[in-house]
Design an enzyme around this catalytic site. Structure first.
Site, mmCIF file in Angstrom:
data_model
loop_
_atom_site.group_PDB
_atom_site.id
_atom_site.type_symbol
_atom_site.label_atom_id
_atom_site.label_comp_id
_atom_site.label_asym_id
_atom_site.label_seq_id
_atom_site.Cartn_x
_atom_site.Cartn_y
_atom_site.Cartn_z
ATOM 1 N N ASP A 63 -33.830 35.326 -11.226
ATOM 2 C CA ASP A 63 -32.457 35.105 -11.672
ATOM 3 C C ASP A 63 -32.289 35.689 -13.076
ATOM 4 O OD1 ASP A 63 -29.818 34.270 -11.724
ATOM 5 O OD2 ASP A 63 -30.301 32.228 -12.361
ATOM 6 N N ASN A 105 -31.192 22.899 -17.471
ATOM 7 C CA ASN A 105 -30.932 22.160 -16.236
ATOM 8 C C ASN A 105 -32.083 22.294 -15.244
ATOM 9 O OD1 ASN A 105 -29.645 23.013 -13.243
ATOM 10 N ND2 ASN A 105 -29.136 20.970 -13.969
ATOM 11 N N HIS A 106 -32.735 23.460 -15.242
ATOM 12 C CA HIS A 106 -33.729 23.768 -14.222
ATOM 13 C C HIS A 106 -34.799 24.684 -14.812
ATOM 14 C CE1 HIS A 106 -30.444 26.790 -13.976
ATOM 15 N NE2 HIS A 106 -31.468 27.620 -14.091
ATOM 16 N N ARG A 201 -26.945 28.951 -26.770
ATOM 17 C CA ARG A 201 -26.025 28.676 -25.676
ATOM 18 C C ARG A 201 -26.806 27.878 -24.647
ATOM 19 N NH1 ARG A 201 -25.887 30.897 -20.591
ATOM 20 N NH2 ARG A 201 -23.891 30.981 -19.485
ATOM 21 N N ASP A 203 -27.207 26.655 -21.150
ATOM 22 C CA ASP A 203 -26.764 27.106 -19.833
ATOM 23 C C ASP A 203 -26.594 25.917 -18.886
ATOM 24 O OD1 ASP A 203 -26.560 29.458 -17.857
ATOM 25 O OD2 ASP A 203 -28.118 28.216 -16.944
ATOM 26 N N TYR A 207 -24.744 19.742 -15.817
ATOM 27 C CA TYR A 207 -25.397 19.277 -14.594
ATOM 28 C C TYR A 207 -26.744 18.583 -14.824
ATOM 29 C CZ TYR A 207 -22.207 22.955 -12.937
ATOM 30 O OH TYR A 207 -21.112 23.751 -12.693
ATOM 31 N N GLU A 210 -27.841 13.174 -12.216
ATOM 32 C CA GLU A 210 -27.239 12.933 -10.899
ATOM 33 C C GLU A 210 -27.145 11.418 -10.685
ATOM 34 O OE1 GLU A 210 -29.862 16.188 -11.508
ATOM 35 O OE2 GLU A 210 -30.533 14.170 -10.958
ATOM 36 N N GLU A 245 -22.017 26.173 -21.976
ATOM 37 C CA GLU A 245 -21.488 26.779 -20.767
ATOM 38 C C GLU A 245 -21.129 25.618 -19.846
ATOM 39 O OE1 GLU A 245 -22.556 29.611 -16.971
ATOM 40 O OE2 GLU A 245 -23.894 28.040 -17.658
#
Length: 501
Positions: A63, A105-106, A201, A203, A207, A210, A245
């Site tokens: 990615d 986040n990941h 920044r 990203d 998120y 949960e 973001e």
């Protein structure tokens, strides 16, 4: 007022900006940190205040580096830690600043934390990710990349459980309910800020957590953790900027400012697609409407205004009718689609019409917020829609008209040269788009009220013309292909003007 209120930001992808053969380094056909150093004089000439670099961390690059495999090292293709330190020093010597991305986040599924979490569920990393036995858990959480993923859960044969991922299946979500994950974040922040960065920044920051029946976007726990990050940064790096973001509706976007105790800046996702909508309609109403929905910002905060970036032109937050309008106006071929957005650069989106491009740059420079320019858009670079996903808009920067566009002396190793224009072909032409953009940047610097003054809508009496006052400037933008006479000024097709108010 802080430095970022009036700064002009420039986003560059390390691997696509410039190879470093001129420094005697191994020439791989891949952009490097030393290659970026080579081009700092150009960025200074353009008028850039802060360089935003895409991720350069160790990664399998499935990615483009947002899949991080080691938060504490640099991908060897891009250079060394010493190269980064020299880049930071060279920017600061020119009175310029630097920021980069952190994807919190990941991680990549290649990250040692995830591999340990798979193999040893009871070990120290067993709870670093979100695991479960029920792939129907969190039904409220939408699948974002609907064209490549059918679920937010993927089965892992080794652990014999499902793991949760908001994005690609090779990007497992970290478990922020684990305090050890949170502690690791602060170590990561310290490691890179101590190198001399001026900002980050964050990203996909909306998120992090949960919750059953509540989903996983902009939850109170996420906002609370953002406040901890901001407090940490204020205590240790008080001049740095944190940028979110957060592609959310206006009311949720404002959550990321809080009372001025969360992010300093948030990208203005609510406004960006409305500019394209207005242009497609020849009607300024969508921009008036969205500006009316944005509350005043807390003291010390700023918008991040942008036209394009490394991702698709996102259409997630517009309704179905507007999305269909945008497809009809800007998506002549379905190969240009990425997820629910459009993977095209600014000039192709504008149909090659320079007047439209200049109109969009004028909006970028005068709407509320600090402007962010995506590399190559200042010369009207084209894209390659034959490339998958978002890679259409991530091709090598075109410096000259030689075989490999001055990007490298070798054939680019990852993405092709698109061609069509270059810095060299425009820098010696005073009438070029590059010189027009440079002049706009200089004019913005000459009017600091564009970074701080309220945006006061002005009724122009013409449906196609957007008017607003910024301090002592009246800004006018014609979204139609016809000349418009406003009495005191005439705007040509897609014309614009900044006038003394």
């Amino acid at each position: 007022m802080s430095w970022y209120h009036n700064a002009v930001f420039y986003q560059a992808l390390v691997g696509s900006f410039k190879d470093s053969s001129n420094n005697g380094a191994e020439n791989k056909g891949i952009g490097t940190l030393r290659g970026v150093i080579d081009k700092l004089d150009y960025l200074q000439w353009l008028g850039v205040d802060c360089l935003w670099l895409s991720p350069f961390y160790a990664s399998p690059l499935r990615d483009d580096g947002y899949d991080i495999a080691d938060y504490y090292s640099i991908h060897p293709d891009y250079g060394t830690m010493e190269d980064l330190e020299e880049l930071i020093e060279e920017l600061h010597r020119r009175d310029m600043r630097i920021m980069t991305d952190l994807a919190l986040n990941h991680t990549s599924s290649d990250h040692p934390w995830f591999q340990a979490s798979r193999s040893d569920p009871d070990g120290p990393f067993g709870d670093f990710y979100v695991w479960g036995d029920d792939p129907e858990r969190y039904p409220e959480i939408r699948v974002i990349f609907t064209d490549v993923e059918t679920s937010n859960w993927t089965w892992d044969e080794e652990r014999q459980q499902y793991y949760f991922h908001r994005f690609y299946s090779h990007q497992p979500d970290l478990n922020y309910d684990n305090p050890n994950v949170q502690d690791e974040v602060f170590d990561i922040l310290s490691f890179w800020m101590d190198k001399g960065l001026d900002g980050l920044r964050l990203d996909a920051i909306a998120y992090l957590f949960e919750r059953n029946e509540l989903g996983g976007e902009s939850l109170p726990e996420t906002v609370e953790f953002v406040e901890k990050i901001r407090a940490f940064m204020d205590a240790h790096y008080p001049d740095a900027v944190l940028i979110a973001e957060a592609n959310q509706p206006p009311e949720e976007t404002m959550e990321y400012y809080g009372s001025g105790n969360r992010f300093h800046m948030v990208f203005n996702f609510p406004v960006m697609p409305r500019l394209y909508q207005a242009l497609a309609l020849g009607d300024a109403t969508p921009v008036y409407d969205i500006l009316d929905q944005l509350p005043p910002l807390p003291e010390g905060c700023q918008w991040g205004t942008f036209l394009r970036n490394h991702d698709e032109l996102t259409l997630e937050m517009v309704d179905d009718d507007v999305r269909e309008l945008m497809y009809q106006a800007y998506l002549p071929d379905d190969s240009m689609r990425a997820h629910v957005g459009i993977a095209r650069r600014l000039m192709p989106l504008m149909g090659g019409d320079r007047n439209k491009v200049e109109l969009m740059f004028s909006l970028l420079m005068t709407l509320p917020g600090a402007p962010f320019i995506y590399y190559g858009d200042e010369i009207g670079m084209l894209d390659d829609t034959s490339l998958p996903d978002r890679y259409a808009v991530r091709t090598p920067m075109q410096w000259d008209d030689s075989k490999h566009a001055g990007f490298s002396t070798r054939t680019p190793a990852r993405l092709p040269i698109v061609g069509g224009t270059s810095v060299e072909s425009q820098i010696n032409d005073d009438t070029s788009l590059l010189h027009r953009v440079r002049a706009m940047i200089a004019e913005r610097h000459a009017h600091p009220e564009l970074g701080t003054a309220p945006c006061e809508p002005v009724e122009t009496g013409k449906k196609s013309v957007l008017g607003y006052q910024r301090g002592n400037l009246l800004c006018l933008h014609n979204f139609s292909d016809r000349c418009v006479d406003l009495g005191t000024v005439e705007l040509g097709p897609y014309g614009w003007a900044w006038l003394p108010a």
